[in-house]
Design an enzyme around this catalytic site. Structure first.
Site, PDB file in Angstrom:
ATOM      1  N   HIS A 172     -37.676  48.209 133.940  1.00  0.00           N
ATOM      2  CA  HIS A 172     -39.278  48.658 133.596  1.00  0.00           C
ATOM      3  C   HIS A 172     -39.488  49.970 133.480  1.00  0.00           C
ATOM      4  CE1 HIS A 172     -40.151  50.355 137.760  1.00  0.00           C
ATOM      5  NE2 HIS A 172     -39.325  49.412 138.513  1.00  0.00           N
ATOM      6  N   ASP A 212     -42.245  51.788 133.763  1.00  0.00           N
ATOM      7  CA  ASP A 212     -43.570  52.580 134.367  1.00  0.00           C
ATOM      8  C   ASP A 212     -42.932  52.904 135.709  1.00  0.00           C
ATOM      9  OD1 ASP A 212     -43.257  49.714 135.123  1.00  0.00           O
ATOM     10  OD2 ASP A 212     -45.115  49.870 136.160  1.00  0.00           O
ATOM     11  N   ASP A 257     -36.051  54.342 140.599  1.00  0.00           N
ATOM     12  CA  ASP A 257     -37.040  53.126 140.382  1.00  0.00           C
ATOM     13  C   ASP A 257     -37.807  53.156 139.158  1.00  0.00           C
ATOM     14  OD1 ASP A 257     -38.133  50.936 140.342  1.00  0.00           O
ATOM     15  OD2 ASP A 257     -39.493  51.852 142.330  1.00  0.00           O
ATOM     16  N   GLU A 270     -44.417  46.857 135.629  1.00  0.00           N
ATOM     17  CA  GLU A 270     -43.618  46.411 136.768  1.00  0.00           C
ATOM     18  C   GLU A 270     -44.357  46.688 138.150  1.00  0.00           C
ATOM     19  OE1 GLU A 270     -41.201  45.404 140.178  1.00  0.00           O
ATOM     20  OE2 GLU A 270     -41.629  47.525 139.606  1.00  0.00           O
ATOM     21  N   GLU A 271     -44.805  47.799 138.247  1.00  0.00           N
ATOM     22  CA  GLU A 271     -45.243  48.340 139.444  1.00  0.00           C
ATOM     23  C   GLU A 271     -46.708  47.899 139.895  1.00  0.00           C
ATOM     24  OE1 GLU A 271     -43.309  49.936 141.622  1.00  0.00           O
ATOM     25  OE2 GLU A 271     -41.871  50.996 140.571  1.00  0.00           O
TER      26      GLU A 271
HETATM   27 ZN   LIG Z   1     -38.526  49.035 140.271  1.00  0.00          ZN
END
Ligand SMILES: [Zn+2]
Length: 455
Positions: free
Chosen positions: A92, A94, A125, A159-160
């Site tokens: 991801h 974002d 992340d 995703e977040e």
């Molecule tokens: Zn993540």
């Protein structure tokens, strides 16, 4: 030339590409694809454009598809001669917002390198793994490795905030673009120390998540005349007590429990009956593992917010309690509904609603792809003496949106054996990614693609 390429050559190239890999991550961190969850937000298209340009320089084709203006999703492909099996690298693009920039040691979107780490929001992340995935693809392409199956890179947004504009949208509107047999994603790979030594956690599945909103009705009045009111705040205590006293059903059927007693040198296998004693015994020395043992063996129901009242001298009309619920892959919505009905049974003036924000999902722990990932890890770190634990993640990732397409998805971004997972700071200040683990991840991905796809 093609026939002479060896995996060892490719791994050598990973090691000598460290500067390029670090620079890739720095550039990704410098594009602030912050996702607040409230539109317009994310702005992932510039990340996709950067990735597309990087891949294009190695003649790797890709496409960017926007689910909404600015919300790009990138799909790139190294086609194989048979077209199958298909291996997908998932990422991801974002990142979560930065709360207080003054608390950061280095600028959150600076991508600065200090002490062998790249600092910035998203460094761990998960722009770190994305950089490793891009690098692995570049190395395979530059070396002209002949592939039988397709290697797909899917770098998606949102995703977040649940993936509505990313993998969720692609799965609903363009499933053929992300159709794969096996896929690797974030969510596992942290090294843990057990009595058996180094152990890696392979995330095979994830818990589901619900929100429960419990509305408690009262009657508002001036606070100076409380006898005229029916104060809903008093009723809240009963509800909270019931939630606190709730003893969820214990379920140790997740594959992690079949492995724990060997890894932890326990006298007996873990069962529904002894799992809590085990978690309690671990609590002092290994609070992290203790919490995971508990989380993987039950549903959790946790009050997180309370809202009610408009003024300090007015008794509230209604109070709302919000709870976070996490379910095991074996527990469906009907199960959660029954549990709540039981907990809140017989309480007057109480209504509630259940909102599913993520369904639980799991891939089989014994699929051959799990052994392929383990083998690629052994190659990446150059050792065989490590434990292997198929776990459940307590959070959720994009994997849950891809598993329903029939893809076996594991969460696994292996850290270097000596890396300290406490320093990653995902969703926190001073987020950073150690360069040694970036190299480890790239080596693993190259080895995995080689084993899965090479002719
Ligand atoms: Zn993540």
């Amino acid at each position: 030339m093609e026939d002479t390429v060896q995996l060892s050559d490719l791994l050598q190239q990973v090691d000598s590409s460290q500067d390029e890999l670090v620079s890739l991550l720095q550039n990704l961190v410098r594009i602030p694809s912050v996702n607040t969850g409230v539109m317009p937000t994310g702005n992932e298209t510039p990340v996709c454009q950067f990735v597309a340009q990087t891949l294009a320089r190695a003649n790797i084709g890709s496409q960017i598809i926007e689910s909404a203006p600015g919300r790009g999703n990138l799909i790139a492909r190294l086609p194989g001669s048979n077209g199958s099996p298909r291996l997908m690298f998932m990422a991801h693009t974002d990142v979560v917002p930065v709360e207080d920039e003054s608390q950061w040691q280095y600028p959150p979107f600076g991508g600065e390198v200090h002490n062998g780490r790249v600092y910035g929001r998203g460094a761990h992340d998960m722009k770190g793994m994305l950089a490793a995935e891009i690098m692995a693809m570049l190395i395979l392409k530059r070396a002209g490795v002949p592939l039988a199956g397709d290697l797909i890179l899917a770098a998606c947004g949102d995703e977040e905030a649940g993936g509505t504009y990313g993998f969720g949208w692609l799965a609903a509107t363009h499933p053929e673009l992300i159709q794969a047999d096996v896929a690797i994603n974030e969510g596992g790979g942290a090294p843990i120390k057990t009595p058996k030594g180094l152990t890696y956690l392979l995330n095979i599945g994830e818990k589901g998540r619900y929100e429960v909103h419990i509305m408690v009705q009262g009657r508002a009045w001036h606070a100076a005349l409380p006898w005229r009111a029916d104060n809903p705040l008093y009723k809240v205590s009963t509800i909270l007590k019931r939630i606190q006293d709730y003893r969820p059903q214990i379920d140790t059927s997740a594959p992690i429990f079949a492995h724990l007693h060997t890894l932890l040198d326990l006298p007996a296998p873990v069962t529904n009956e002894n799992v809590d004693a085990l978690a309690d015994a671990l609590a002092t020395d290994r609070p992290g593992e203790s919490a995971i043992v508990k989380a993987c063996s039950r549903m959790t129901l946790t009050p997180t917010m309370i809202r009610g009242g408009v003024k300090s001298n007015s008794i509230a009309e209604q109070v709302t309690i919000t709870c976070d619920v996490r379910t095991l892959p074996t527990q469906d919505t009907a199960y959660v509904y029954r549990e709540l009905q039981h907990i809140l049974d017989g309480l007057p003036d109480v209504s509630w609603e259940l909102v599913c924000t993520a369904t639980p999902s799991a891939s089989p722990a014994d699929h051959p792809f799990a052994e392929a990932v383990r083998r690629a890890t052994a190659i990446a770190i150059g050792r065989e003496d490590f434990g292997w634990l198929p776990g459940l993640t307590t959070g959720f990732t994009d994997a849950r949106l891809v598993r329903p397409l029939g893809t076996v998805v594991y969460g696994f971004a292996p850290s270097h054996p000596d890396a300290d997972p406490n320093l990653y700071g995902a969703h926190n200040k001073n987020e950073s990614q150690d360069i040694a683990s970036l190299i480890t991840q790239t080596r693993m991905l190259v080895a995995l693609a080689w084993q899965t796809l090479a002719r």
